[in-house]
Motif scaffolding. Structure first.
Motif, PDB file in Angstrom:
ATOM      1  N   ARG A  96      43.670  38.124   5.199  1.00 54.98           N
ATOM      2  CA  ARG A  96      45.102  38.050   4.891  1.00 54.98           C
ATOM      3  C   ARG A  96      45.678  39.468   4.907  1.00 54.98           C
ATOM      4  O   ARG A  96      44.972  40.446   5.148  1.00 54.98           O
ATOM      5  CB  ARG A  96      45.330  37.377   3.530  1.00 54.98           C
TER       6      ARG A  96
ATOM      7  N   LEU B  38      47.300  43.058   5.391  1.00 58.23           N
ATOM      8  CA  LEU B  38      47.297  44.044   6.472  1.00 58.23           C
ATOM      9  C   LEU B  38      46.184  43.743   7.477  1.00 58.23           C
ATOM     10  O   LEU B  38      46.375  43.876   8.685  1.00 58.23           O
ATOM     11  CB  LEU B  38      47.110  45.456   5.905  1.00 58.23           C
TER      12      LEU B  38
ATOM     13  N   ASP C 279      35.226  38.903   5.310  1.00 53.22           N
ATOM     14  CA  ASP C 279      35.993  38.886   4.062  1.00 53.22           C
ATOM     15  C   ASP C 279      35.253  38.018   3.051  1.00 53.22           C
ATOM     16  O   ASP C 279      34.331  37.266   3.409  1.00 53.22           O
ATOM     17  CB  ASP C 279      37.400  38.306   4.346  1.00 53.22           C
TER      18      ASP C 279
ATOM     19  N   ARG D 219      37.104  35.883   1.248  1.00 56.25           N
ATOM     20  CA  ARG D 219      37.990  34.711   1.142  1.00 56.25           C
ATOM     21  C   ARG D 219      37.805  33.792   2.332  1.00 56.25           C
ATOM     22  O   ARG D 219      38.489  33.917   3.359  1.00 56.25           O
ATOM     23  CB  ARG D 219      39.458  35.156   1.123  1.00 56.25           C
TER      24      ARG D 219
ATOM     25  N   ASN E  11      39.190  47.915   6.048  1.00 59.35           N
ATOM     26  CA  ASN E  11      40.489  47.606   5.449  1.00 59.35           C
ATOM     27  C   ASN E  11      40.379  46.959   4.062  1.00 59.35           C
ATOM     28  O   ASN E  11      41.293  47.078   3.251  1.00 59.35           O
ATOM     29  CB  ASN E  11      41.241  46.676   6.422  1.00 59.35           C
TER      30      ASN E  11
ATOM     31  N   TYR F 288      42.126  53.647  -8.179  1.00 53.43           N
ATOM     32  CA  TYR F 288      42.621  53.410  -6.813  1.00 53.43           C
ATOM     33  C   TYR F 288      42.863  54.747  -6.108  1.00 53.43           C
ATOM     34  O   TYR F 288      42.423  54.967  -4.982  1.00 53.43           O
ATOM     35  CB  TYR F 288      43.912  52.597  -6.893  1.00 53.43           C
TER      36      TYR F 288
ATOM     37  N   THR G 256      53.823  48.375   0.935  1.00 59.25           N
ATOM     38  CA  THR G 256      53.982  47.355   1.968  1.00 59.25           C
ATOM     39  C   THR G 256      53.862  45.986   1.309  1.00 59.25           C
ATOM     40  O   THR G 256      53.027  45.792   0.416  1.00 59.25           O
ATOM     41  CB  THR G 256      52.880  47.524   3.044  1.00 59.25           C
TER      42      THR G 256
ATOM     43  N   THR H  98      52.578  42.651   0.672  1.00 59.57           N
ATOM     44  CA  THR H  98      51.436  41.750   0.925  1.00 59.57           C
ATOM     45  C   THR H  98      51.085  41.075  -0.412  1.00 59.57           C
ATOM     46  O   THR H  98      51.718  41.352  -1.431  1.00 59.57           O
ATOM     47  CB  THR H  98      50.171  42.521   1.385  1.00 59.57           C
TER      48      THR H  98
HETATM   49  N1  LIG Z   1      49.935  46.617   0.560  1.00 61.40           N
HETATM   50  C1  LIG Z   1      50.139  47.901   0.339  1.00 61.40           C
HETATM   51  O1  LIG Z   1      51.235  48.308  -0.127  1.00 61.40           O
HETATM   52  C2  LIG Z   1      49.083  48.909   0.651  1.00 61.40           C
HETATM   53  C3  LIG Z   1      49.436  50.269   0.624  1.00 61.40           C
HETATM   54  C4  LIG Z   1      48.473  51.219   0.893  1.00 61.40           C
HETATM   55  C5  LIG Z   1      47.185  50.831   1.197  1.00 61.40           C
HETATM   56  N2  LIG Z   1      46.852  49.513   1.219  1.00 61.40           N
HETATM   57  C6  LIG Z   1      45.463  49.185   1.531  1.00 61.40           C
HETATM   58  O2  LIG Z   1      45.430  48.285   2.611  1.00 61.40           O
HETATM   59  C7  LIG Z   1      44.264  47.455   2.528  1.00 61.40           C
HETATM   60  C8  LIG Z   1      44.679  46.005   2.646  1.00 61.40           C
HETATM   61  O3  LIG Z   1      45.563  45.697   1.581  1.00 61.40           O
HETATM   62  P1  LIG Z   1      46.502  44.416   1.554  1.00 61.40           P
HETATM   63  O4  LIG Z   1      47.801  44.868   1.020  1.00 61.40           O
HETATM   64  O5  LIG Z   1      46.437  43.696   2.856  1.00 61.40           O
HETATM   65  O6  LIG Z   1      45.770  43.568   0.398  1.00 61.40           O
HETATM   66  P2  LIG Z   1      45.374  42.006   0.338  1.00 61.40           P
HETATM   67  O7  LIG Z   1      44.928  41.769  -1.056  1.00 61.40           O
HETATM   68  O8  LIG Z   1      46.461  41.165   0.893  1.00 61.40           O
HETATM   69  O9  LIG Z   1      44.137  41.922   1.344  1.00 61.40           O
HETATM   70  C9  LIG Z   1      42.923  42.549   1.036  1.00 61.40           C
HETATM   71  C10 LIG Z   1      41.790  41.742   1.626  1.00 61.40           C
HETATM   72  O10 LIG Z   1      40.567  42.392   1.264  1.00 61.40           O
HETATM   73  C11 LIG Z   1      39.653  41.381   0.882  1.00 61.40           C
HETATM   74  N3  LIG Z   1      38.623  41.910  -0.024  1.00 61.40           N
HETATM   75  C12 LIG Z   1      38.783  42.313  -1.314  1.00 61.40           C
HETATM   76  N4  LIG Z   1      37.594  42.669  -1.824  1.00 61.40           N
HETATM   77  C13 LIG Z   1      36.663  42.483  -0.850  1.00 61.40           C
HETATM   78  C14 LIG Z   1      35.275  42.670  -0.770  1.00 61.40           C
HETATM   79  N5  LIG Z   1      34.550  43.116  -1.821  1.00 61.40           N
HETATM   80  N6  LIG Z   1      34.643  42.412   0.402  1.00 61.40           N
HETATM   81  C15 LIG Z   1      35.352  41.941   1.459  1.00 61.40           C
HETATM   82  N7  LIG Z   1      36.666  41.734   1.457  1.00 61.40           N
HETATM   83  C16 LIG Z   1      37.323  41.993   0.301  1.00 61.40           C
HETATM   84  C17 LIG Z   1      40.502  40.327   0.198  1.00 61.40           C
HETATM   85  O11 LIG Z   1      39.831  39.083   0.119  1.00 61.40           O
HETATM   86  C18 LIG Z   1      41.734  40.310   1.077  1.00 61.40           C
HETATM   87  O12 LIG Z   1      41.612  39.382   2.135  1.00 61.40           O
HETATM   88  C19 LIG Z   1      43.603  47.802   1.194  1.00 61.40           C
HETATM   89  O13 LIG Z   1      42.564  48.722   1.411  1.00 61.40           O
HETATM   90  C20 LIG Z   1      44.726  48.463   0.408  1.00 61.40           C
HETATM   91  O14 LIG Z   1      44.270  49.354  -0.556  1.00 61.40           O
HETATM   92  C21 LIG Z   1      47.765  48.542   0.958  1.00 61.40           C
END
Ligand SMILES: NC(=O)c1ccc[n+]([C@@H]2O[C@H](COP(=O)([O-])OP(=O)(O)OC[C@H]3O[C@@H](n4cnc5c(N)ncnc54)[C@H](O)[C@@H]3O)[C@@H](O)[C@H]2O)c1
Length: 265
Positions: free
Chosen positions: A16, A18, A38, A40, A92, A156, A189, A191
């Motif tokens: 899901r 990013l 993943d 999930r 990711n 974080y 972002t 999400t």
């Molecule tokens: N959304 C934002 O604003 C933002 C900003 C900066 C960085 N990020 C980074 O981008 C990346 C994706 O974030 P997102 O916003 O899509 O979050 P999200 O929660 O929508 O997606 C994260 C995904 O990672 C998976 N995940 C979590 N723990 C896991 C594990 N132990 N093993 C395998 N998969 C695992 C989850 O199941 C999920 O599908 C992350 O690293 C986050 O830190 C996000």
């Protein structure tokens, strides 16, 4: 001709958010095979089904907890057997705990560091030898603007700064094998990760030069660029995709408030 033609790609946390958007861009640009890894299962299958229907490409879903070294070993050996190479790895998967230094328990710390930092370490370590076979491979580590600044979410921030440093060190170590390693630093972002803090996102948007938070596809386009051969001379770099937050968005906000920018030319 697609920008990802012939490439075998692995995206952690691709179920899901990013990661799923990265998979969408890769599929649209003709990637040969996309492996979504993943924890999930349901989200993974939904994302894969949608991509298969729209693009007809090969999508493989595998349950992987990025903190589990044994699972990494099994997955990489399976990819080797099935495809004989891996061209792109997107580290990711990530989690957030919005706790400050004084609030952060050791458990909070260990949880976040394990997923966000150890997960990236294990991904690079276990994929590197297989990626060597590609001779033209790219690793993209998803950090954050929290990996560039002092941000209140303590574990974080620590994990995302570590990802930035590990990226540069790995870029030096893996360059002889034709593996480029770069980090992406998304700003706020929309999400599932941020959907519980909509007010915070809207508040922070004041400090963004473009005055809004990002859309997942805007981050995915940057990932696509670093994954494709268009970035063939880019390694060890940090690509910030934050609408101008880190460049001085906060100062811009106050400057505007003080009426120092001339906007009526
Ligand atoms: N959304 C934002 O604003 C933002 C900003 C900066 C960085 N990020 C980074 O981008 C990346 C994706 O974030 P997102 O916003 O899509 O979050 P999200 O929660 O929508 O997606 C994260 C995904 O990672 C998976 N995940 C979590 N723990 C896991 C594990 N132990 N093993 C395998 N998969 C695992 C989850 O199941 C999920 O599908 C992350 O690293 C986050 O830190 C996000």
């Amino acid at each position: 001709m697609g920008r990802m033609d012939g490439k075998v790609v692995l995206v952690t946390g691709g179920a899901r958010g990013l990661g799923a958007n990265d998979c969408y861009e890769f599929a649209k640009e003709g990637a040969d095979t996309i492996i979504i890894a993943d924890i999930r299962k349901e989200n993974m299958e939904e994302t894969a089904a949608a991509l298969r229907t729209e693009f007809g490409c090969t999508i493989v879903c595998r349950e992987l907890d990025v903190t589990n070294e044994k699972q990494w070993e099994l997955l990489v050996s399976e990819i080797d057997k099935m495809f004989g190479k891996l061209d792109v790895l997107v580290n990711n998967a990530g989690i957030v705990k919005r706790v400050t230094l004084l609030e952060c328990t050791l458990e909070d710390w260990n949880n976040v560091i394990e997923v966000n930092q150890t997960g990236v370490f294990l991904g690079m370590k276990h994929c590197a030898l297989l990626m060597k076979k590609s001779r033209n491979a790219s690793i993209i580590n998803i950090s954050s603007i929290a990996g560039l600044t002092g941000y209140f979410a303590w574990p974080y921030t620590a994990s995302k700064w570590a990802v930035r440093g590990m990226t540069q060190a790995a870029a030096m170590e893996l360059s002889d094998w034709g593996i480029r390693v770069n980090s992406i630093h998304p700003g706020f972002t929309w999400t599932d990760l941020t959907s519980d803090v909509k007010d915070m996102l809207e508040g922070f948007s004041n400090a963004v030069a473009l005055e809004r938070y990002g859309k997942p596809e805007e981050i995915a386009k940057a990932v696509l660029f670093l994954a494709s051969d268009e970035s063939s001379f880019i390694t060890g770099t940090e690509l910030t995709v934050d609408g101008g937050l880190q460049a001085g968005g906060g100062l811009r906000y106050f400057t505007k408030q003080m009426g120092l920018y001339q906007t009526d030319h």
